[in-house]
Design a protein around this motif. Sequence first.
Motif, mmCIF file in Angstrom:
data_model
loop_
_atom_site.group_PDB
_atom_site.id
_atom_site.type_symbol
_atom_site.label_atom_id
_atom_site.label_comp_id
_atom_site.label_asym_id
_atom_site.label_seq_id
_atom_site.Cartn_x
_atom_site.Cartn_y
_atom_site.Cartn_z
ATOM 1 N N PRO A 198 6.155 12.176 6.596
ATOM 2 C CA PRO A 198 6.710 11.346 7.680
ATOM 3 C C PRO A 198 5.773 10.222 8.105
ATOM 4 O O PRO A 198 6.223 9.115 8.412
ATOM 5 N N ALA A 199 4.463 10.481 8.120
ATOM 6 C CA ALA A 199 3.509 9.468 8.575
ATOM 7 C C ALA A 199 3.577 8.196 7.736
ATOM 8 O O ALA A 199 3.389 7.081 8.257
ATOM 9 N N LEU A 200 3.831 8.342 6.434
ATOM 10 C CA LEU A 200 3.960 7.160 5.580
ATOM 11 C C LEU A 200 5.136 6.303 6.023
ATOM 12 O O LEU A 200 5.026 5.069 6.133
ATOM 13 N N HIS A 201 6.249 6.943 6.256
ATOM 14 C CA HIS A 201 7.485 6.223 6.564
ATOM 15 C C HIS A 201 7.527 5.754 8.021
ATOM 16 O O HIS A 201 8.348 4.900 8.357
ATOM 17 N N GLU A 202 6.645 6.299 8.842
ATOM 18 C CA GLU A 202 6.585 5.887 10.244
ATOM 19 C C GLU A 202 5.495 4.850 10.504
ATOM 20 O O GLU A 202 5.230 4.491 11.653
ATOM 21 N N GLY A 203 4.844 4.362 9.436
ATOM 22 C CA GLY A 203 3.806 3.352 9.588
ATOM 23 C C GLY A 203 2.524 3.867 10.178
ATOM 24 O O GLY A 203 1.758 3.092 10.777
ATOM 25 N N LYS A 204 2.237 5.158 10.007
ATOM 26 C CA LYS A 204 1.045 5.753 10.605
ATOM 27 C C LYS A 204 -0.107 5.932 9.612
ATOM 28 O O LYS A 204 -1.082 6.625 9.892
ATOM 29 N N ILE A 205 0.026 5.319 8.425
ATOM 30 C CA ILE A 205 -1.033 5.364 7.423
ATOM 31 C C ILE A 205 -1.607 3.959 7.271
ATOM 32 O O ILE A 205 -0.872 2.986 7.081
ATOM 33 N N GLY A 206 -2.943 3.845 7.365
ATOM 34 C CA GLY A 206 -3.587 2.543 7.244
ATOM 35 C C GLY A 206 -4.074 2.224 5.853
ATOM 36 O O GLY A 206 -4.243 1.047 5.497
ATOM 37 N N ALA A 207 -4.336 3.250 5.033
ATOM 38 C CA ALA A 207 -4.806 3.056 3.663
ATOM 39 C C ALA A 207 -4.684 4.378 2.925
ATOM 40 O O ALA A 207 -4.647 5.458 3.534
ATOM 41 N N ILE A 208 -4.621 4.297 1.596
ATOM 42 C CA ILE A 208 -4.691 5.463 0.719
ATOM 43 C C ILE A 208 -6.047 5.419 0.040
ATOM 44 O O ILE A 208 -6.506 4.357 -0.386
ATOM 45 N N CYS A 209 -6.719 6.562 -0.064
ATOM 46 C CA CYS A 209 -8.050 6.603 -0.689
ATOM 47 C C CYS A 209 -8.177 7.809 -1.607
ATOM 48 O O CYS A 209 -7.755 8.920 -1.253
ATOM 49 N N CYS A 210 -8.773 7.589 -2.770
ATOM 50 C CA CYS A 210 -9.085 8.697 -3.683
ATOM 51 C C CYS A 210 -10.390 8.398 -4.395
ATOM 52 O O CYS A 210 -10.786 7.245 -4.548
#
Length: 431
Positions: free
Chosen positions: A183-195
């Motif tokens: 849900p956080a992805l679709h709600e705009g609550k993610i600022g970056a993806i990191c691996c």
Amino acid sequence: MRFSTFGTRFTRRSGILQLMDDLGRALSEGRPVNMLGGGNPAHIPAVEQVFADTLRQAADSGAALESLSNYSTPQGDARLIAALAAYFRSEYGWDIGGQNIALTNGSQNAFFYLFNLFGGRFDDGSDKSILLPLSPEYIGYADTHVDAPHFLSVPPRIEAAEYNGRSGFFKYRIDFAALESLPALHEGKIGAICCSRPTNPSGNVLTDGEMARLDALARTHGIPLIIDNAYGMPFPDIIHVPARLDWHGNIILCFSLSKTGLPGVRTGIVVAAPEVVAAIGSLNAVTNLAPTRFGAAVAAPLIESGTLQRLSAETIRPFYQKQADLAVSLLEKHFSDGLEGRLNIHRPEGAIFLWLWFPGLPVSAQTLYERLKARGTLVIPGEPFFIGFDTANYPHARECIRISIAQDGETLDKGIAAIAEEVRKAFAEAG
């Protein structure tokens, strides 16, 4: 004496503090220790000889003194930045220039900047997290945010695997079904993806297909993809499976000189869009004035000549491949007597560690770590690596440890023997 909220947060006990404190004490106290913890790279004579020769040349030419006696711009040493840009254009065909590269005082410094640039409270009142697509992840990420941790991750899919035709291994895969439905992805609550790639602690190398899918996911949601390349291509290039290195304006690549054998020069490299590079320069100015230049004095001529890239491919990578094979053989030897089925090893695909899983371990990995430390063997317990999700009902997190393979054969043998003895004792006590 009272500290601020910031001070209280950053002076508390943390996983990375435990790791570095144990490492420093073991090296300074002089007592015998089987050092299978920590992340110090191996001392490879052929590599150290090249560094020594380069240092002499830099001293004779005046380049070493110049690097020590003058600041760079906040973006970093101009010669190293130019050398890196030229190399990336030539080797990979990237549309890249000096405006795409910034230097930091080590990659840990870079991630402190990046995670606080893209995670936390924003001016519009929103609160964003850093999405780790696969946990366990690097222990040093966990405490980098200035207010509170802003990480979100999902447990991995665990698959049985083979290594050199032998069973008893497993591999982590990204659970894309869970990841893409967050849900956080679709709600705009993610600022970056990191691996990280290879992944610290497990040595897992995300496939090119997994990386492409993460790249597409990041672009779909309008957020950057940060890739920690501390052990990856083109230096130190400790990757033992096929992998491709890609970059464009929505990818932030982070490199380091540490695992080439230069951890003490604290030199991190960030390749990113110009606005990210400018932000890092601003942060450097405030926190450091400018990044250290001594590592650049060593690295720039080695990159310009292609020497560092050749050392990585022809010396550093084969060294760690042999170390992985040696450590696997020692684990199989010491866990063959009454411990069959008690050990699974993550398939060695890169980096300088092995990740060990003891299914059904009756004590926590933290307890196992304490018992081993008391008898002079240092490892890293698995729990702190599971960042960004609640592990209360996830026993796998308490059944894993990380060991370094950078030590000599005798140290590996003694340390692994001690691990087997303590695991055997834990199962025996539990009946």
